[in-house]
Scaffold this motif. Structure first.
Motif, PDB file in Angstrom:
ATOM      1  N   THR A  34       3.960  15.992 -10.029  1.00 45.23           N
ATOM      2  CA  THR A  34       3.888  16.479 -11.401  1.00 45.23           C
ATOM      3  C   THR A  34       2.748  17.485 -11.550  1.00 45.23           C
ATOM      4  O   THR A  34       2.920  18.545 -12.165  1.00 45.23           O
ATOM      5  CB  THR A  34       3.691  15.304 -12.381  1.00 45.23           C
ATOM      6  N   VAL A  35       1.599  17.169 -10.961  1.00 52.64           N
ATOM      7  CA  VAL A  35       0.435  18.067 -11.049  1.00 52.64           C
ATOM      8  C   VAL A  35       0.770  19.422 -10.447  1.00 52.64           C
ATOM      9  O   VAL A  35       0.518  20.467 -11.050  1.00 52.64           O
ATOM     10  CB  VAL A  35      -0.799  17.447 -10.353  1.00 52.64           C
ATOM     11  N   TRP A  36       1.355  19.419  -9.234  1.00 49.78           N
ATOM     12  CA  TRP A  36       1.607  20.727  -8.616  1.00 49.78           C
ATOM     13  C   TRP A  36       2.713  21.491  -9.320  1.00 49.78           C
ATOM     14  O   TRP A  36       2.681  22.719  -9.376  1.00 49.78           O
ATOM     15  CB  TRP A  36       1.791  20.663  -7.101  1.00 49.78           C
ATOM     16  N   ALA A  37       3.677  20.795  -9.905  1.00 45.97           N
ATOM     17  CA  ALA A  37       4.739  21.498 -10.625  1.00 45.97           C
ATOM     18  C   ALA A  37       4.178  22.197 -11.873  1.00 45.97           C
ATOM     19  O   ALA A  37       4.506  23.360 -12.142  1.00 45.97           O
ATOM     20  CB  ALA A  37       5.850  20.531 -11.013  1.00 45.97           C
ATOM     21  N   ILE A  38       3.331  21.498 -12.604  1.00 48.04           N
ATOM     22  CA  ILE A  38       2.720  22.106 -13.792  1.00 48.04           C
ATOM     23  C   ILE A  38       1.782  23.239 -13.384  1.00 48.04           C
ATOM     24  O   ILE A  38       1.756  24.308 -14.005  1.00 48.04           O
ATOM     25  CB  ILE A  38       1.978  21.035 -14.628  1.00 48.04           C
ATOM     26  N   ALA A  39       1.008  23.019 -12.321  1.00 45.87           N
ATOM     27  CA  ALA A  39       0.096  24.070 -11.837  1.00 45.87           C
ATOM     28  C   ALA A  39       0.878  25.295 -11.376  1.00 45.87           C
ATOM     29  O   ALA A  39       0.446  26.430 -11.589  1.00 45.87           O
ATOM     30  CB  ALA A  39      -0.782  23.541 -10.705  1.00 45.87           C
ATOM     31  N   LEU A  40       2.036  25.082 -10.757  1.00 44.60           N
ATOM     32  CA  LEU A  40       2.874  26.204 -10.334  1.00 44.60           C
ATOM     33  C   LEU A  40       3.298  27.032 -11.539  1.00 44.60           C
ATOM     34  O   LEU A  40       3.212  28.269 -11.520  1.00 44.60           O
ATOM     35  CB  LEU A  40       4.096  25.696  -9.570  1.00 44.60           C
ATOM     36  N   ASP A  41       3.703  26.364 -12.595  1.00 45.42           N
ATOM     37  CA  ASP A  41       4.065  27.076 -13.826  1.00 45.42           C
ATOM     38  C   ASP A  41       2.876  27.853 -14.379  1.00 45.42           C
ATOM     39  O   ASP A  41       3.003  29.006 -14.767  1.00 45.42           O
ATOM     40  CB  ASP A  41       4.566  26.073 -14.868  1.00 45.42           C
ATOM     41  N   MET A  87       0.828  -1.200   0.000  1.00 41.78           N
ATOM     42  CA  MET A  87       0.000   0.000   0.000  1.00 41.78           C
ATOM     43  C   MET A  87       0.871   1.261   0.000  1.00 41.78           C
ATOM     44  O   MET A  87       0.545   2.230  -0.668  1.00 41.78           O
ATOM     45  CB  MET A  87      -0.918  -0.061   1.224  1.00 41.78           C
ATOM     46  N   ALA A  88       1.958   1.224   0.768  1.00 39.66           N
ATOM     47  CA  ALA A  88       2.832   2.398   0.851  1.00 39.66           C
ATOM     48  C   ALA A  88       3.420   2.750  -0.509  1.00 39.66           C
ATOM     49  O   ALA A  88       3.540   3.929  -0.860  1.00 39.66           O
ATOM     50  CB  ALA A  88       3.939   2.168   1.875  1.00 39.66           C
ATOM     51  N   TRP A  89       3.762   1.726  -1.306  1.00 42.05           N
ATOM     52  CA  TRP A  89       4.337   1.994  -2.620  1.00 42.05           C
ATOM     53  C   TRP A  89       3.308   2.610  -3.559  1.00 42.05           C
ATOM     54  O   TRP A  89       3.639   3.517  -4.326  1.00 42.05           O
ATOM     55  CB  TRP A  89       4.936   0.720  -3.224  1.00 42.05           C
ATOM     56  N   LEU A  90       2.076   2.152  -3.483  1.00 40.05           N
ATOM     57  CA  LEU A  90       1.021   2.737  -4.304  1.00 40.05           C
ATOM     58  C   LEU A  90       0.797   4.204  -3.940  1.00 40.05           C
ATOM     59  O   LEU A  90       0.697   5.066  -4.815  1.00 40.05           O
ATOM     60  CB  LEU A  90      -0.281   1.938  -4.148  1.00 40.05           C
ATOM     61  N   VAL A  91       0.751   4.477  -2.645  1.00 38.61           N
ATOM     62  CA  VAL A  91       0.587   5.860  -2.178  1.00 38.61           C
ATOM     63  C   VAL A  91       1.772   6.710  -2.627  1.00 38.61           C
ATOM     64  O   VAL A  91       1.598   7.854  -3.050  1.00 38.61           O
ATOM     65  CB  VAL A  91       0.405   5.904  -0.646  1.00 38.61           C
ATOM     66  N   LEU A  92       2.977   6.147  -2.572  1.00 43.40           N
ATOM     67  CA  LEU A  92       4.166   6.890  -3.004  1.00 43.40           C
ATOM     68  C   LEU A  92       4.095   7.222  -4.494  1.00 43.40           C
ATOM     69  O   LEU A  92       4.420   8.345  -4.897  1.00 43.40           O
ATOM     70  CB  LEU A  92       5.428   6.084  -2.693  1.00 43.40           C
ATOM     71  N   ILE A  93       3.656   6.276  -5.305  1.00 47.30           N
ATOM     72  CA  ILE A  93       3.547   6.520  -6.742  1.00 47.30           C
ATOM     73  C   ILE A  93       2.510   7.610  -7.024  1.00 47.30           C
ATOM     74  O   ILE A  93       2.752   8.536  -7.805  1.00 47.30           O
ATOM     75  CB  ILE A  93       3.202   5.216  -7.492  1.00 47.30           C
ATOM     76  N   ILE A  94       1.366   7.523  -6.360  1.00 46.11           N
ATOM     77  CA  ILE A  94       0.333   8.546  -6.542  1.00 46.11           C
ATOM     78  C   ILE A  94       0.854   9.907  -6.090  1.00 46.11           C
ATOM     79  O   ILE A  94       0.627  10.926  -6.750  1.00 46.11           O
ATOM     80  CB  ILE A  94      -0.955   8.155  -5.795  1.00 46.11           C
ATOM     81  N   SER A  95       1.586   9.926  -4.997  1.00 45.41           N
ATOM     82  CA  SER A  95       2.162  11.185  -4.504  1.00 45.41           C
ATOM     83  C   SER A  95       3.165  11.759  -5.489  1.00 45.41           C
ATOM     84  O   SER A  95       3.239  12.982  -5.676  1.00 45.41           O
ATOM     85  CB  SER A  95       2.833  10.958  -3.147  1.00 45.41           C
ATOM     86  N   ALA A 131      -4.911  27.311  -6.939  1.00 43.04           N
ATOM     87  CA  ALA A 131      -5.668  26.391  -6.081  1.00 43.04           C
ATOM     88  C   ALA A 131      -5.274  24.940  -6.357  1.00 43.04           C
ATOM     89  O   ALA A 131      -5.075  24.148  -5.412  1.00 43.04           O
ATOM     90  CB  ALA A 131      -7.164  26.588  -6.294  1.00 43.04           C
ATOM     91  N   VAL A 132      -5.136  24.588  -7.629  1.00 42.71           N
ATOM     92  CA  VAL A 132      -4.701  23.227  -7.978  1.00 42.71           C
ATOM     93  C   VAL A 132      -3.324  22.963  -7.388  1.00 42.71           C
ATOM     94  O   VAL A 132      -3.070  21.889  -6.826  1.00 42.71           O
ATOM     95  CB  VAL A 132      -4.698  23.026  -9.511  1.00 42.71           C
ATOM     96  N   PHE A 133      -2.442  23.938  -7.503  1.00 36.98           N
ATOM     97  CA  PHE A 133      -1.101  23.813  -6.931  1.00 36.98           C
ATOM     98  C   PHE A 133      -1.181  23.501  -5.437  1.00 36.98           C
ATOM     99  O   PHE A 133      -0.553  22.557  -4.953  1.00 36.98           O
ATOM    100  CB  PHE A 133      -0.297  25.107  -7.159  1.00 36.98           C
ATOM    101  N   GLY A 134      -1.951  24.287  -4.697  1.00 35.84           N
ATOM    102  CA  GLY A 134      -2.029  24.111  -3.249  1.00 35.84           C
ATOM    103  C   GLY A 134      -2.591  22.761  -2.843  1.00 35.84           C
ATOM    104  O   GLY A 134      -2.032  22.073  -1.973  1.00 35.84           O
ATOM    105  N   VAL A 135      -3.667  22.358  -3.479  1.00 36.71           N
ATOM    106  CA  VAL A 135      -4.292  21.074  -3.139  1.00 36.71           C
ATOM    107  C   VAL A 135      -3.359  19.913  -3.495  1.00 36.71           C
ATOM    108  O   VAL A 135      -3.159  18.986  -2.699  1.00 36.71           O
ATOM    109  CB  VAL A 135      -5.656  20.931  -3.847  1.00 36.71           C
ATOM    110  N   ALA A 136      -2.780  19.946  -4.685  1.00 35.13           N
ATOM    111  CA  ALA A 136      -1.881  18.869  -5.113  1.00 35.13           C
ATOM    112  C   ALA A 136      -0.628  18.811  -4.249  1.00 35.13           C
ATOM    113  O   ALA A 136      -0.154  17.721  -3.918  1.00 35.13           O
ATOM    114  CB  ALA A 136      -1.514  19.039  -6.578  1.00 35.13           C
ATOM    115  N   LEU A 137      -0.109  19.968  -3.859  1.00 33.93           N
ATOM    116  CA  LEU A 137       1.087  20.007  -3.017  1.00 33.93           C
ATOM    117  C   LEU A 137       0.815  19.363  -1.660  1.00 33.93           C
ATOM    118  O   LEU A 137       1.572  18.510  -1.197  1.00 33.93           O
ATOM    119  CB  LEU A 137       1.562  21.448  -2.826  1.00 33.93           C
ATOM    120  N   VAL A 138      -0.284  19.753  -1.028  1.00 31.76           N
ATOM    121  CA  VAL A 138      -0.616  19.193   0.288  1.00 31.76           C
ATOM    122  C   VAL A 138      -0.865  17.689   0.180  1.00 31.76           C
ATOM    123  O   VAL A 138      -0.360  16.903   0.992  1.00 31.76           O
ATOM    124  CB  VAL A 138      -1.833  19.927   0.905  1.00 31.76           C
ATOM    125  N   ALA A 139      -1.621  17.264  -0.831  1.00 28.80           N
ATOM    126  CA  ALA A 139      -1.904  15.837  -1.001  1.00 28.80           C
ATOM    127  C   ALA A 139      -0.627  15.045  -1.291  1.00 28.80           C
ATOM    128  O   ALA A 139      -0.423  13.948  -0.756  1.00 28.80           O
ATOM    129  CB  ALA A 139      -2.919  15.636  -2.117  1.00 28.80           C
TER     130      ALA A 139
END
Length: 104
Positions: A14-21, A1-9, A33-41
């Motif tokens: 990637t999501v927050w990096a693109i949103a930051l740009d 389970m930890a590896w799956l969570v790590l992959i999703i994280s 907003a996408v940046f903030g939510v993706a970063l925290v998650a």
């Protein structure tokens, strides 16, 4: 389970990096907003995964997934160079990520 969570994280990195740009220095509300939510998650998932995965391995895999994902999106969707040397380097990063998983 930890590896799956790590992959999703890592994918969320990637999501927050693109949103930051796309946030244009936090001047555009939706990408910000996408940046903030993706970063925290992403960070929460990394923290969860590091309960059972060693920090060196977990962090390297998380960063590698995020870096490769961001570079691929940059090449495919944002017009960045997709030269053979860049692709080879990304394949080397991927091989390192796979190696860290299997030699964990």
């Amino acid at each position: 389970m930890a590896w799956l969570v790590l992959i999703i994280s890592g994918l969320l990195e990637t999501v927050w990096a693109i949103a930051l740009d796309r946030s244009a220095g936090f001047t555009r509300p939706a990408p910000t907003a996408v940046f903030g939510v993706a970063l925290v998650a992403s960070m929460a998932g990394l923290g969860y995964a590091l309960r059972t995965i060693p920090v060196g391995t977990g962090y390297a895999v998380w960063v590698g997934i995020g870096a490769v994902g961001t570079a691929v999106i940059g090449m495919v969707a944002l017009g960045e160079s997709a030269s053979l040397p860049r692709i080879i380097c990304l394949l080397l990063v991927i091989s390192g990520i796979v190696g860290l998983k299997y030699f964990h």
